[in-house]
Design an enzyme around this catalytic site. Sequence first.
Site, short mmCIF file in Angstrom:
data_model
loop_
_atom_site.label_atom_id
_atom_site.label_comp_id
_atom_site.label_asym_id
_atom_site.label_seq_id
_atom_site.Cartn_x
_atom_site.Cartn_y
_atom_site.Cartn_z
N CYS A 1 -10.07 75.95 45.56
CA CYS A 1 -10.46 75.59 44.40
C CYS A 1 -11.00 76.63 43.53
CB CYS A 1 -11.38 74.26 44.29
SG CYS A 1 -12.04 73.96 42.77
N TYR B 1 -3.26 75.32 34.54
CA TYR B 1 -3.01 73.93 34.62
C TYR B 1 -2.16 73.23 33.31
CZ TYR B 1 -6.01 73.95 38.77
OH TYR B 1 -6.42 74.38 40.01
#
Length: 324
Positions: free
Chosen positions: A66, A188
Amino acid sequence: MPVPATIVRMARDLWYWQWKTLMTGLAPADKDGNYVRPKANFLQISPQTAHLVEKSRYTLIVGRSCPWAHRAWLVWIIRNLRETINVIIVEPDRKRGKWRFVTPFNGCHNLYDLYLLCGSPKSQRATIPVIFDQKEMTIICNESAQIIELLNNWPASMESPELMPFSYQKTIEKWRELVQFDINDGVYKCGFARQQSAYTKASATLFEALGIMEENLNKNGPWLCGLHVTLSDICLFPTLIRWELVYAPLFNCNRHLLWQFPSIWQWRQRFFSLPGVADTCDSEAMVSDYFGSLFPLNPSGIVPDNPSLASLVLSLIPDPRHYE
Ligand SMILES: N[C@@H](CCC(=O)N[C@@H](CS)C(=O)NCC(=O)O)C(=O)O
């Protein structure tokens, strides 16, 4: 035998419908198909009082893949906080779509259960990074942008660097904002775009921001705010270290190759070579988690091979005469 065109068309329409349904669960979007990041919900101590916290009462929970957890882990490493806050690394449990504790933590087998234990509603996504308070049995913060500020004020030795010096504050904030929205979130927005127009806009914004970074590093380097590493560098690195492994191939961040930004390329080499940083960069974990978990983007689940991260990052920029 070739598949009849009507069957292909029907399968495509059905797949597209299923893809949109799955994307709704994975990545919320607005009506124009632009990805909209959900907000975090815990924050109980302000960064200004973080230096008063009791030693060894808190745990920082991170994961290897992450990028948001990576920035918190980097502050922990660079400020050498191991004496004052523990770190736990959670692993992805792909079958259940949850972060799993390698050994149960306060009786919890996964992060979602810890969130529930801390009073989180069932509908809340259990995200990393998290700072957990063992005494009050609560999560004090689950928003990485705030966690890195807390950790920057956390009790540390006299030699620990200050990553947000007061005289640089305005400049750091300016870069952090650009990095957060157009680069960290920007990749993203490319990868989770639901429509061509949303992707095209996100890609243009992303590469424009990289262009601004390049020019700034070229003029004012070696770090984003000049002579010292600051929180803005910490925020940029987790996205750029995943670039060739994940964001270019899986999120379509392909308009330019990273080495076409020579100052950024050298900045990444410099950051990667800081003590302890390479140990936080687990390319296998990154690649297998993104390619293995994001089913709507990679339905086959095939995880690609890659060169070793060190050889990729530390390689020389190709000679322009060989590619122009
Ligand atoms: N706002 C959060 C976002 C963190 C985030 O999205 N973490 C992801 C991993 S990269 C996560 O834990 N996702 C689990 C889930 O959505 O269930 C932050 O920046 O701290």
